[in-house]
Design an enzyme around this catalytic site. Structure first.
Site, PDB file in Angstrom:
ATOM      1  CG  ASP A  52       0.111 -24.441  -1.121  1.00 19.32           C
ATOM      2  OD1 ASP A  52       1.145 -25.114  -1.352  1.00 19.32           O
ATOM      3  OD2 ASP A  52      -0.457 -23.761  -2.001  1.00 19.32           O
TER       4      ASP A  52
ATOM      5  CG  HIS B  87       1.184  -1.325   3.175  1.00 22.24           C
ATOM      6  ND1 HIS B  87       1.043  -0.118   2.522  1.00 22.24           N
ATOM      7  CD2 HIS B  87       1.051  -1.068   4.504  1.00 22.24           C
ATOM      8  CE1 HIS B  87       0.837   0.836   3.420  1.00 22.24           C
ATOM      9  NE2 HIS B  87       0.831   0.291   4.621  1.00 22.24           N
TER      10      HIS B  87
ATOM     11  N   GLY C 247       9.643  -7.087  -3.109  1.00 22.03           N
ATOM     12  CA  GLY C 247      10.552  -8.113  -2.617  1.00 22.03           C
ATOM     13  C   GLY C 247      10.576  -9.287  -3.570  1.00 22.03           C
TER      14      GLY C 247
END
Length: 269
Positions: free
Chosen positions: A166, A76, A80
């Site tokens: 990271d 998906h 955002g």
């Protein structure tokens, strides 16, 4: 090798719009149709399925094998935003990182994929080889390497966990419904949690707030943890310096050298 756009079109159907998701490899695409949006990637690790099941990355919709043996995954596409640096000191980041570091499912999957726990001594050897390869003998770098050597015996930690490796703010996504995700897991390792905690705290959280942030994460700030975090953030910084030097990235190299200068002052003070 890039994903075959025609093959993707046949896979999804002609009604889908498909366009590159950026990056130089050609391995990632976006696809959209009737309000549905997917993120497509070639040859993602099987680790992705566990990350999706744990709610750490956007939901995995399907996995399909191409005629040439490549595997395409579809997730998906979340509407955002990336986190901003100031967001990193908040409780949601601490709690999600804690969830990752304590997940037995993630750890079991990385072990099944053949990942061995990171050894600090091996990491230091690789770092020194990388520095030697770019003929970088600056006194500042040598000072940093000396610190790593002198404290190597103090950073061995028995409880290895899954580390993202990271935790830059650009890899944290906050969806419109306020769900937080950590993406881009290609560099994940089994290692000391300080490997994630060090860079996160040094880069995003003021030192007086470390104890309260770690309390949200669920542990105390011990002298051992303080040292291990310093060790890993220092090793990461020197690794970046060697990498940028090798790539000829002059600006990034000089920025990383300045970061090392500041970091060494913080560590020894």
């Amino acid at each position: 090798m890039n994903i075959d756009m025609n093959w993707l079109g046949q896979l999804l159907g002609s009604d889908w719009e498909i366009f590159p998701a950026g990056g130089a490899t050609g391995d990632a695409y976006y696809a959209k149709h009737n309000g549905q949006q997917l993120f497509l990637k070639r040859n993602s690790s099987p680790f992705l399925a566990v990350l999706s099941a744990e709610g750490i990355v956007p939901k995995l919709v399907w996995t399909k094998r191409m005629e040439n043996g490549d595997v395409i995954t579809a997730q998906h596409w979340m509407t955002g935003r990336e986190l901003k640096p100031k967001d990193m000191s908040g409780r949601p980041v601490a709690e999600l990182l804690r969830k990752i570091h304590t997940s037995k499912a993630l750890l079991d999957m990385l072990k099944r994929l053949g990942k061995e726990p990171l050894n600090p001594g091996a990491l230091l050897s690789q770092l020194k080889q990388a520095v030697f390869a770019v003929q970088q003998s600056s006194p500042l770098i040598q000072e940093g390497i000396k610190y790593l050597e002198e404290h190597l015996h103090e950073v061995h930690f028995g409880e290895k966990v899954v580390c993202h490796c990271d935790v830059n703010h650009n890899n944290w996504l906050l969806s419109e419904d306020n769900q937080l995700y950590l993406i881009d897991w290609d560099g994940a390792m089994i290692a000391d949690p300080a490997m994630d905690l060090g860079p996160l705290l040094y880069h995003y959280v003021e030192k007086p707030a470390w104890e309260s942030w770690l309390s949200m994460y669920g542990i105390e700030l011990t002298e051992s943890l303080r040292l291990r975090m310093a060790w890993y953030v220092l090793s990461e910084t020197i690794t970046f310096i060697a990498w940028h030097k090798a790539k000829g990235n002059d600006k990034e190299f000089h920025d990383a050298m300045e970061e090392l200068h500041i970091l060494m002052k913080r560590i020894v003070d």
